[in-house]
Design a protein around this motif. Structure first.
Motif, short mmCIF file in Angstrom:
data_model
loop_
_atom_site.label_atom_id
_atom_site.label_comp_id
_atom_site.label_asym_id
_atom_site.label_seq_id
_atom_site.Cartn_x
_atom_site.Cartn_y
_atom_site.Cartn_z
N CYS A 54 11.97 -2.46 0.30
CA CYS A 54 10.98 -2.77 -0.73
C CYS A 54 9.66 -3.18 -0.09
CB CYS A 54 11.47 -3.93 -1.59
SG CYS A 54 12.30 -3.39 -3.07
N ILE A 58 6.71 -0.78 -1.08
CA ILE A 58 6.03 -1.14 -2.33
C ILE A 58 4.57 -1.52 -2.06
CG2 ILE A 58 5.99 -2.78 -4.24
CD1 ILE A 58 8.49 -1.35 -4.62
N ASP A 59 3.68 -0.96 -2.87
CA ASP A 59 2.27 -1.34 -2.79
C ASP A 59 1.70 -1.28 -4.21
OD1 ASP A 59 -0.12 -2.12 -1.78
OD2 ASP A 59 -0.10 -0.69 -0.12
N HIS A 60 0.40 -1.50 -4.32
CA HIS A 60 -0.20 -1.48 -5.66
C HIS A 60 -0.47 -0.06 -6.13
CE1 HIS A 60 -0.67 -5.78 -5.82
NE2 HIS A 60 -1.10 -5.76 -4.58
N LEU A 67 2.78 -3.19 -9.07
CA LEU A 67 3.52 -2.88 -7.84
C LEU A 67 4.41 -1.65 -8.06
CD1 LEU A 67 4.54 -6.51 -6.87
CD2 LEU A 67 2.89 -5.07 -5.68
N THR A 68 4.39 -0.75 -7.10
CA THR A 68 5.17 0.49 -7.23
C THR A 68 5.40 1.12 -5.87
OG1 THR A 68 5.16 2.73 -8.11
CG2 THR A 68 3.03 1.76 -7.64
N GLU A 69 6.42 1.93 -5.75
CA GLU A 69 6.64 2.64 -4.48
C GLU A 69 5.91 3.98 -4.46
OE1 GLU A 69 9.09 1.85 -6.69
OE2 GLU A 69 10.79 3.24 -6.55
N GLU A 74 4.74 5.31 -12.35
CA GLU A 74 5.29 6.20 -13.37
C GLU A 74 4.56 6.08 -14.68
OE1 GLU A 74 9.58 6.74 -13.78
OE2 GLU A 74 9.85 5.52 -12.00
N LEU A 75 4.18 4.84 -15.02
CA LEU A 75 3.52 4.63 -16.31
C LEU A 75 2.13 5.29 -16.32
CD1 LEU A 75 3.84 1.36 -18.29
CD2 LEU A 75 1.75 2.67 -18.40
N LEU B 6 10.29 1.68 -16.60
CA LEU B 6 8.91 1.32 -16.28
C LEU B 6 8.81 0.55 -14.98
CD1 LEU B 6 7.30 0.08 -19.52
CD2 LEU B 6 6.56 1.93 -18.03
N SER B 8 9.50 -0.34 -11.26
CA SER B 8 9.84 0.44 -10.07
C SER B 8 11.34 0.31 -9.80
CB SER B 8 9.03 -0.10 -8.90
OG SER B 8 9.81 -0.13 -7.74
N LEU B 10 12.91 0.57 -7.06
CA LEU B 10 13.16 -0.26 -5.88
C LEU B 10 13.06 -1.75 -6.22
CD1 LEU B 10 11.42 1.28 -2.75
CD2 LEU B 10 13.79 0.59 -3.01
N ILE B 11 12.04 -2.11 -7.01
CA ILE B 11 11.89 -3.53 -7.37
C ILE B 11 13.10 -3.97 -8.18
CG2 ILE B 11 10.46 -5.22 -8.59
CD1 ILE B 11 8.03 -3.64 -7.88
N LEU B 37 6.92 -9.69 -2.61
CA LEU B 37 6.20 -8.42 -2.50
C LEU B 37 4.69 -8.62 -2.58
CD1 LEU B 37 8.50 -6.22 -4.72
CD2 LEU B 37 8.25 -6.10 -2.25
#
Lengths: 208, 208
Positions: A54, A58-60, A67-69, A74-75, B6, B8, B10-11, B37
């Protein structure tokens, strides 16, 4: 021989590392460490791996700052949502809470915090540049500022209103304040009751 | 699109992994995950690594059953201690608490638990075989049973007394019960007061 030397150096390190978790002091960390080492080695290894993956991936999101990979979450990549409204929230948890209502169909922007000068969180610490860039999207008509009704949240909302009202084409709105559904007046704080009284709605209006 | 999708993936996995920690539910786990994170990536990586190293290297000491990265722990390898007394404790934390008093100079045996049939902890689950083997050490004269004065701790002590009294050369003792130093009688439970009354010591005896 001190008690510290008595304890395995590695276990001591683990206890110290666990105190990085919010709300975890040394006693709780020791309980966690012994629990993982004694009872849940397999799940502990899994936690170690997931945490590493993670943190490394994971970053912005480049659009909404959540936060997302993925480079764009996705949104934000979902083209079926309503591009005319943008909802600004303080945290990913706030986003999820709003999303769970299934009422809002627009996009979000996640501040990842709120203005709080005492904690050294100023407009420079928050992703205001990215937010302004996001608001330049010509399809946006309305921006809903959904910061929390705490002192810091209100200050952040006011700061954002001052900043965004310079663009007269944008409609700025906030979540309504009042008595929570299912709440009992007897147990509510005076500020909430006063605000609900001040913002009272006519019966006709509500029925429309 | 559900709120779960929605977030992530991974999160979500990290939040789920964090709930393995004792006392950590889903909300606390989410707060921990976002905190690591967002604010403490470096310390989070360090936690991940330390956890992995610990789980891979820590096992039970072959002599006292305490957790250690060595085959025989530092305390058991220390030849300057008094080999005539062995203190049986429930957990590594109990060992550390006793050790911090600097009063006891003997060796320890750590049960890593207590009898608790409701939690499926029976004599077979505890390292009783290793304990019996340890007690065969001919230099041991006295065994101090220092389990906690809870229902399970008392039951464990009774079980151990029945087991160990078969060797008449061993003196078996327990930690004294009574009013804690600095404690106020007014605030103590009736059981402790009754026990302190029952086990009262004569002034002369105490002054010797």
């Amino acid at each position: 021989m001190s008690a510290k030397i008595l304890m395995s150096k590695l276990i001591n390190q683990l206890i110290h590392s666990l105190t990085v978790l919010p709300g975890v002091g040394k006693k709780t960390a020791a309980r966690m460490a012994y629990y993982l080492l004694e009872k849940e080695k397999h799940k502990g290894l899994n936690l170690s791996e997931t945490l590493k993956t993670c943190i490394e991936s994971i970053d912005h999101c480049r659009v909404c700052h959540n936060l997302t990979e993925l480079p764009i979450c996705e949104l934000c990549s979902n083209t079926t949502r309503d591009p005319s409204t943008l909802c600004i929230v303080e945290s990913p948890s706030d986003l999820i809470s709003i999303e769970q209502t299934r009422f809002f169909k627009g996009y979000y922007f996640v501040l990842m915090g709120r203005l709080s000068p005492l904690d050294n969180i100023t407009p420079k610490t928050l992703p205001i540049d990215l937010l302004l860039k996001r608001c330049q999207d010509s399809s946006i008509n309305e921006i809903i500022i959904a910061t929390n009704p705490t002192i810091e949240g209100e200050a952040t909302a006011q700061y954002l209103i001052d900043l965004l009202k310079q663009n007269p084409q944008l409609k700025l709105s906030r979540l309504a304040h009042g008595i929570p559904m299912g709440g009992e007046i007897e147990y509510l704080d005076t500020q909430t009751i006063a605000r609900a009284m001040e913002l009272r709605t006519q019966f006709e209006e509500e029925l429309i």
